[in-house]
Design a protein around this motif. Sequence first.
Motif, short mmCIF file in Angstrom:
data_model
loop_
_atom_site.label_atom_id
_atom_site.label_comp_id
_atom_site.label_asym_id
_atom_site.label_seq_id
_atom_site.Cartn_x
_atom_site.Cartn_y
_atom_site.Cartn_z
N PRO A 124 41.59 -13.82 40.17
CA PRO A 124 42.33 -14.96 40.72
C PRO A 124 42.24 -15.05 42.25
O PRO A 124 42.30 -16.13 42.81
CB PRO A 124 43.77 -14.72 40.27
CG PRO A 124 43.68 -13.78 39.12
CD PRO A 124 42.44 -12.96 39.34
N ALA A 125 42.07 -13.90 42.91
CA ALA A 125 41.94 -13.91 44.37
C ALA A 125 40.70 -14.67 44.80
O ALA A 125 40.70 -15.37 45.81
CB ALA A 125 41.92 -12.48 44.91
N ASP A 126 39.62 -14.53 44.02
CA ASP A 126 38.39 -15.28 44.33
C ASP A 126 38.63 -16.78 44.20
O ASP A 126 38.18 -17.56 45.03
CB ASP A 126 37.24 -14.85 43.41
CG ASP A 126 36.66 -13.50 43.78
OD1 ASP A 126 36.80 -13.09 44.94
OD2 ASP A 126 36.06 -12.87 42.90
N LEU A 127 39.33 -17.16 43.15
CA LEU A 127 39.61 -18.58 42.94
C LEU A 127 40.47 -19.14 44.08
O LEU A 127 40.25 -20.26 44.54
CB LEU A 127 40.31 -18.80 41.60
CG LEU A 127 39.47 -18.46 40.38
CD1 LEU A 127 40.30 -18.50 39.11
CD2 LEU A 127 38.28 -19.39 40.26
N ARG A 128 41.42 -18.36 44.57
CA ARG A 128 42.26 -18.81 45.70
C ARG A 128 41.45 -18.87 47.00
O ARG A 128 41.65 -19.76 47.81
CB ARG A 128 43.46 -17.89 45.87
CG ARG A 128 44.55 -18.08 44.83
CD ARG A 128 45.81 -17.32 45.20
NE ARG A 128 45.61 -15.89 45.30
CZ ARG A 128 45.66 -15.02 44.28
NH1 ARG A 128 45.90 -15.46 43.07
NH2 ARG A 128 45.48 -13.73 44.49
N ARG A 129 40.57 -17.92 47.18
CA ARG A 129 39.80 -17.84 48.43
C ARG A 129 38.87 -19.03 48.64
O ARG A 129 38.51 -19.37 49.76
CB ARG A 129 39.00 -16.53 48.45
CG ARG A 129 38.42 -16.25 49.79
CD ARG A 129 37.91 -14.86 49.90
NE ARG A 129 37.38 -14.65 51.24
CZ ARG A 129 36.57 -13.69 51.58
NH1 ARG A 129 36.21 -12.79 50.68
NH2 ARG A 129 36.11 -13.59 52.81
#
Length: 134
Positions: free
Chosen positions: A101-106
């Motif tokens: 999910p951090a990749d999606l937010r980034r």
Amino acid sequence: MLKKVFCVDDDSIALMLYKMVIKKAAFTDEIITAFNGQEALEYYDTLLSENSEPMDYPELIFLDLNMPIMGGWEFLERFSNEEYAAFRGTKVIILSSTIDPADLRRVGEFPIVIDFLSKPISKEMLENLKSKWM
């Protein structure tokens, strides 16, 4: 149809698949490839040093995130600098197998990224992109 698409992925089989599916979908006239972000930046450095015309620039980059030498996030950070301002019209679609999910937010940190899609690329995915972005 796009004039030129740039596929950046360290997996030679994935690149071969990208080329095959992109051609079959009549998505672009020309496909160029690089095996990591460093090679991709070197390609753009060459365009700058040769004073290439904007019509010769790739319109879209399919970018993997996890690559050796220079990954997708580092590529995006460098490509977003003023040094590469001539390529602001180029859009990026991240193609990754990550589910973090951090990749999606980034993704939101980079306005040039227009989508985040799961590998592998498919003809249906390209048809959807045509209707959505072109």
